[in-house]
Motif scaffolding. Structure first.
Motif, PDB file in Angstrom:
ATOM      1  N   ILE A 144       0.859  -1.188   0.000  1.00  0.00           N
ATOM      2  CA  ILE A 144       0.000   0.000   0.000  1.00  0.00           C
ATOM      3  C   ILE A 144       0.893   1.235   0.000  1.00  0.00           C
ATOM      4  N   GLN A 145       0.774   2.038  -1.036  1.00  0.00           N
ATOM      5  CA  GLN A 145       1.582   3.252  -1.185  1.00  0.00           C
ATOM      6  C   GLN A 145       0.665   4.460  -1.282  1.00  0.00           C
ATOM      7  N   VAL A 146       0.955   5.497  -0.493  1.00  0.00           N
ATOM      8  CA  VAL A 146       0.168   6.725  -0.534  1.00  0.00           C
ATOM      9  C   VAL A 146       0.793   7.681  -1.542  1.00  0.00           C
ATOM     10  N   LEU A 147       0.004   8.105  -2.520  1.00  0.00           N
ATOM     11  CA  LEU A 147       0.461   9.079  -3.495  1.00  0.00           C
ATOM     12  C   LEU A 147       0.281  10.494  -2.944  1.00  0.00           C
ATOM     13  N   ALA A 148       0.912  11.456  -3.590  1.00  0.00           N
ATOM     14  CA  ALA A 148       0.803  12.851  -3.156  1.00  0.00           C
ATOM     15  C   ALA A 148      -0.635  13.333  -3.309  1.00  0.00           C
ATOM     16  N   PRO A 149      -1.295  13.755  -2.222  1.00  0.00           N
ATOM     17  CA  PRO A 149      -2.719  14.123  -2.281  1.00  0.00           C
ATOM     18  C   PRO A 149      -2.928  15.504  -2.889  1.00  0.00           C
ATOM     19  N   VAL A 150      -4.109  15.697  -3.458  1.00  0.00           N
ATOM     20  CA  VAL A 150      -4.479  17.014  -3.989  1.00  0.00           C
ATOM     21  C   VAL A 150      -5.716  17.518  -3.258  1.00  0.00           C
ATOM     22  N   THR A 151      -5.873  18.828  -3.256  1.00  0.00           N
ATOM     23  CA  THR A 151      -7.068  19.449  -2.700  1.00  0.00           C
ATOM     24  C   THR A 151      -7.701  20.333  -3.767  1.00  0.00           C
ATOM     25  N   ILE A 152      -9.000  20.152  -3.979  1.00  0.00           N
ATOM     26  CA  ILE A 152      -9.757  20.969  -4.917  1.00  0.00           C
ATOM     27  C   ILE A 152     -10.336  22.147  -4.147  1.00  0.00           C
ATOM     28  N   VAL A 153     -10.131  23.358  -4.674  1.00  0.00           N
ATOM     29  CA  VAL A 153     -10.609  24.576  -4.010  1.00  0.00           C
ATOM     30  C   VAL A 153     -11.565  25.316  -4.944  1.00  0.00           C
ATOM     31  N   ASP A 154     -12.794  25.484  -4.499  1.00  0.00           N
ATOM     32  CA  ASP A 154     -13.789  26.276  -5.227  1.00  0.00           C
ATOM     33  C   ASP A 154     -13.484  27.753  -4.996  1.00  0.00           C
ATOM     34  N   ILE A 155     -13.127  28.467  -6.054  1.00  0.00           N
ATOM     35  CA  ILE A 155     -12.701  29.858  -5.884  1.00  0.00           C
ATOM     36  C   ILE A 155     -13.830  30.761  -5.388  1.00  0.00           C
ATOM     37  N   HIS A 156     -15.082  30.371  -5.625  1.00  0.00           N
ATOM     38  CA  HIS A 156     -16.203  31.213  -5.220  1.00  0.00           C
ATOM     39  C   HIS A 156     -16.485  31.118  -3.721  1.00  0.00           C
ATOM     40  N   CYS A 157     -16.019  30.034  -3.085  1.00  0.00           N
ATOM     41  CA  CYS A 157     -16.329  29.805  -1.671  1.00  0.00           C
ATOM     42  C   CYS A 157     -15.131  30.003  -0.752  1.00  0.00           C
ATOM     43  N   MET A 158     -13.949  30.078  -1.295  1.00  0.00           N
ATOM     44  CA  MET A 158     -12.739  29.998  -0.486  1.00  0.00           C
ATOM     45  C   MET A 158     -12.698  31.024   0.642  1.00  0.00           C
ATOM     46  N   GLU A 159     -12.919  32.276   0.329  1.00  0.00           N
ATOM     47  CA  GLU A 159     -12.807  33.316   1.348  1.00  0.00           C
ATOM     48  C   GLU A 159     -13.861  33.144   2.442  1.00  0.00           C
ATOM     49  N   LEU A 211      -6.449  35.198  -4.876  1.00  0.00           N
ATOM     50  CA  LEU A 211      -6.721  33.896  -4.263  1.00  0.00           C
ATOM     51  C   LEU A 211      -5.453  33.049  -4.194  1.00  0.00           C
ATOM     52  N   ARG A 212      -4.676  33.098  -5.261  1.00  0.00           N
ATOM     53  CA  ARG A 212      -3.427  32.332  -5.275  1.00  0.00           C
ATOM     54  C   ARG A 212      -2.479  32.810  -4.170  1.00  0.00           C
ATOM     55  N   ALA A 213      -2.462  34.121  -3.900  1.00  0.00           N
ATOM     56  CA  ALA A 213      -1.588  34.666  -2.857  1.00  0.00           C
ATOM     57  C   ALA A 213      -1.992  34.129  -1.474  1.00  0.00           C
ATOM     58  N   VAL A 214      -3.294  34.057  -1.229  1.00  0.00           N
ATOM     59  CA  VAL A 214      -3.779  33.525   0.051  1.00  0.00           C
ATOM     60  C   VAL A 214      -3.404  32.059   0.189  1.00  0.00           C
ATOM     61  N   LEU A 215      -3.616  31.290  -0.866  1.00  0.00           N
ATOM     62  CA  LEU A 215      -3.303  29.858  -0.831  1.00  0.00           C
ATOM     63  C   LEU A 215      -1.801  29.621  -0.682  1.00  0.00           C
TER      64      LEU A 215
END
Length: 296
Positions: free
Chosen positions: A110-125, A161-165
């Motif tokens: 069992i190998q864990v791959l690098a995870p991703v997170t999906i961010v909805d730009i309309h809801c982030m703030e 948004l990119r600056a905050v992330l």
């Protein structure tokens, strides 16, 4: 078996991303779908795309379902033995906790791959304000941050948004539009191991947000106008504070899928489903009234 975690808050677009991943890479996946609430929605949509889905509902794999989660992973590894297992945590799941729970059962197969997170730009703030450290956990523990629903965003909005992330996770690349990425990028998602998983520190005291959910079956909707009226009422918080609605139902002989995320709704046609159902997630929900709303 390689485990790829696709994280993201309620309505971020995790299921849509997984569908695109399957289409782009042409790989065969088993998908562990952890839906928040008593009624599963996304698992049926993925199965219509001929994907194998293992559903865990009525709990969260980062806390109340973590023993079932671990057992399910081992069962999938031993019985199905897929090359790839895609884990889609509930939108209110902590990414650090999900990785931590997998780490407890990790061994040479069992190998864990690098995870991703999906961010909805309309809801982030709004979600950063409302859900604070919990929402930040999904961003801080991602190896890549993938922005969704960027089609109509102004360039200056994306820069902000990119600056905050980037401030929250300086090491993670931020992808503006995953649909236009070359096939090499998609293939790399399924080849990058996550060495950081061994370094995670999980705070057991950080609990999931205090949200409610209402599952509704036997939905009866006579027209698109009637559906829009119902969704508009939910967005106006007439039945409680609503963060997420999703479901599908037949309307005049055509099945339709509908979503509400952060005061925006979307309606589109879909495959015929086994039953008409929906789920509403929020706070102070008027459960009986919501069920009547969708059955009139």
């Amino acid at each position: 078996m390689k485990i790829f975690i696709v994280s993201g808050f309620l309505g971020a677009g995790k299921t849509t991303f997984i569908q695109a991943l399957s289409e782009k890479t042409k790989k065969q996946f088993v998908i562990m779908e952890n839906e928040y609430g008593e009624t599963g929605i996304d698992g049926s949509l993925l199965e219509k795309d001929r994907l194998k889905v293992w559903e865990l509902t009525e709990g969260c794999i980062c806390c109340s379902l973590k023993s079932d989660f671990a057992s399910s992973i081992l069962t999938i590894a031993n019985s199905l033995n897929p090359e790839y297992l895609i884990v889609e945590p509930t939108g209110v799941g902590m990414l650090s906790a999900v990785i931590n729970n997998i780490r407890k059962i990790e061994y040479e197969h069992i190998q864990v791959l690098a995870p991703v997170t999906i961010v909805d730009i309309h809801c982030m703030e709004e979600y950063l304000k409302t859900f604070g450290d919990f929402y930040k956990d999904q961003i801080r523990n991602a190896s890549q941050i993938i922005l969704s629903k960027t089609e109509e965003a102004a360039p200056e909005e994306l820069i902000g948004l990119r600056a905050v992330l980037h401030n929250l996770n300086p090491q993670a690349p931020i992808i503006d539009s995953y649909k236009s990425q070359p096939i090499e990028w998609w293939d790399a998602l399924l080849a990058s191991s996550d060495d950081r998983a061994k370094k995670l520190i999980f705070d057991e005291g950080n609990q999931i947000p205090d949200l409610e959910n209402v599952g509704i079956t036997d939905i009866r909707i006579e027209s698109i106008e009637g559906l829009v009226a119902r969704l508009s009422a939910l967005m106006q918080n007439r039945f409680g504070t609503v963060y997420r609605v999703k479901g599908y139902a037949p309307i005049n002989g055509q099945w339709a899928r509908f979503d509400v995320v952060d005061k925006q709704y979307k309606i589109e046609t879909c495959h015929a489903m086994d039953e008409a159902k929906a789920i509403v997630i929020g706070k102070n929900l008027q459960k009986d009234s919501l069920k009547i709303l969708f059955r009139e």
